[in-house]
Motif scaffolding. Structure first.
Motif, short mmCIF file in Angstrom:
data_model
loop_
_atom_site.label_atom_id
_atom_site.label_comp_id
_atom_site.label_asym_id
_atom_site.label_seq_id
_atom_site.Cartn_x
_atom_site.Cartn_y
_atom_site.Cartn_z
N SER A 64 0.83 -1.20 0.00
CA SER A 64 0.00 0.00 0.00
C SER A 64 0.87 1.25 0.00
O SER A 64 2.06 1.21 0.31
CB SER A 64 -0.91 -0.01 1.23
OG SER A 64 -1.93 0.97 1.09
N SER A 122 -1.59 5.74 2.73
CA SER A 122 -2.63 4.80 3.14
C SER A 122 -2.26 4.05 4.41
O SER A 122 -3.13 3.67 5.19
CB SER A 122 -2.93 3.81 2.02
OG SER A 122 -3.59 4.46 0.95
N TRP A 151 -7.10 0.30 -0.49
CA TRP A 151 -5.71 -0.03 -0.75
C TRP A 151 -5.05 1.05 -1.61
O TRP A 151 -5.50 1.35 -2.72
CB TRP A 151 -5.62 -1.39 -1.43
CG TRP A 151 -4.23 -1.75 -1.85
CD1 TRP A 151 -3.19 -2.09 -1.05
CD2 TRP A 151 -3.73 -1.81 -3.19
NE1 TRP A 151 -2.07 -2.36 -1.79
CE2 TRP A 151 -2.37 -2.19 -3.11
CE3 TRP A 151 -4.30 -1.58 -4.44
CZ2 TRP A 151 -1.58 -2.34 -4.25
CZ3 TRP A 151 -3.51 -1.73 -5.57
CH2 TRP A 151 -2.17 -2.12 -5.46
#
Length: 331
Positions: A37, A41, A181
């Motif tokens: 990711s 995030s 994601w």
């Protein structure tokens, strides 16, 4: 209608095959998604804690703290947290504040199960209990569907579901993970960068203005009222059932967080339902630390109704209630 059912069944079978392939190949999808990711995030509440669990193999805390943002602001973090417990116990005590914004009961349970499977179940676990965390739908399927963490949903939770429910929950969780994601755009808008610093306490300064604070408290409690009255008793019963398997190997404490004096009248209106929740907890011999009404803390010690600011946090740990919590880690 039949075509829709066939498509749903096909999707379900594909999901089962996909997860079966990952299991056979010993690929952890959650870990894979976290590791690949984006940096931004990884600061999101439901990725931050899993990222620590996956990346720090030496993380074996004696004390584990679980809950949402109110619990996050009550406790310190990292070195300051270790110092708090170590000073109280006159020995080195490792502790991990695994709280995060909007962490729900399934998320908390998944942290415990992850640690247990990796052979470092903490000796003491403190779990936040509140109207917000007990207002969600109370069925096992609903608890599982609320799961937001990039950790596997608890197997003890899934064991209470039939095959169709399991498929539905797995699909829902997979879509949730794929939706967030690497999603840097929203992460930047949310500004969750405070998760990456040593001190993860977000609220440090001033209290909201009185009029704004009163309106916020009123809106928050009345929005939760019906759901809390409807779901709290069954939800805590189901949650206690899931936690009971750990009872012989660790000490679990439930904490009702301190609240601003402005919110006391609303809390008292829900006394009947809180007492039902407490009855179920004490029936199973879990300990409750109820510190909602603390006269030692002033309105100015909170940002709003439940999030302590720096001076309030420092003050709390000097009170008898604060000392009681730290002393529990020493036993």
């Amino acid at each position: 209608m039949q075509a829709f059912r066939n498509v749903t069944l096909l999707i379900g079978l594909l999901v089962i095959l996909f997860f079966s392939y990952l299991q056979v190949k010993d690929i952890n999808l959650h870990k894979l998604l976290v590791s690949t990711s984006s940096h931004s995030s990884k600061t999101l509440p439901f990725q931050y804690i899993p990222n620590i669990l996956y990346s720090k193999n030496d993380l074996k805390p004696e004390v584990l703290i679980l809950g949402s943002s109110g619990m996050r602001e009550l406790f310190f973090h990292n070195k300051k947290l270790q110092k708090l417990f170590s000073s109280a116990c006159s020995r080195e005590v490792s502790a991990f504040n695994a709280t995060s914004s909007e962490q729900n009961l399934s998320d908390s349970l998944s942290i415990i199960e992850f640690m247990d499977k990796n052979k470092f179940l903490p000796k003491k676990i403190f779990i936040e209990i509140s109207e917000g965390r007990l207002s969600a739908d109370s069925s096992f399927q609903s608890i599982a569907n609320n799961h937001s963490f990039y950790l596997p949903i608890s197997e003890s939770l899934l064991s209470n579901l039939n095959l169709n429910q399991r498929i539905s929950v797995k699909i829902n969780h997979f879509l949730h993970m794929m939706r967030w994601w690497g999603y840097e755009n929203l992460a930047s808008k949310l500004d969750t960068s405070y998760y990456l610093v040593e001190d993860r306490n977000m609220y440090k300064g001033e209290t909201l203005e009185a009029d704004i604070l009163k309106a916020l408290i009123q809106a928050r409690y009345y929005l939760q009222e019906d759901k809390y009255k409807k779901n709290s008793e069954n939800l805590i019963k189901n949650y206690l059932r899931l936690l009971s398997r750990y009872k012989e190997r660790t000490d679990i404490y439930f904490i009702y967080l301190p609240r601003s004096e402005f919110s006391w009248e609303y809390l008292k209106e829900k006394k009947e339902y809180k007492e039902k929740v407490l009855a179920h907890i004490t029936k199973l011999n879990f300990e409750v630390i109820d510190i909602e009404f603390m006269e030692e803390l002033a309105i100015e010690d909170y940002y709003d109704s439940q999030h302590l600011v720096s001076k309030g946090r420092d003050k709390f740990w000097e009170t008898e209630n604060g000392k009681k919590i730290t002393s529990l880690a020493c036993n």
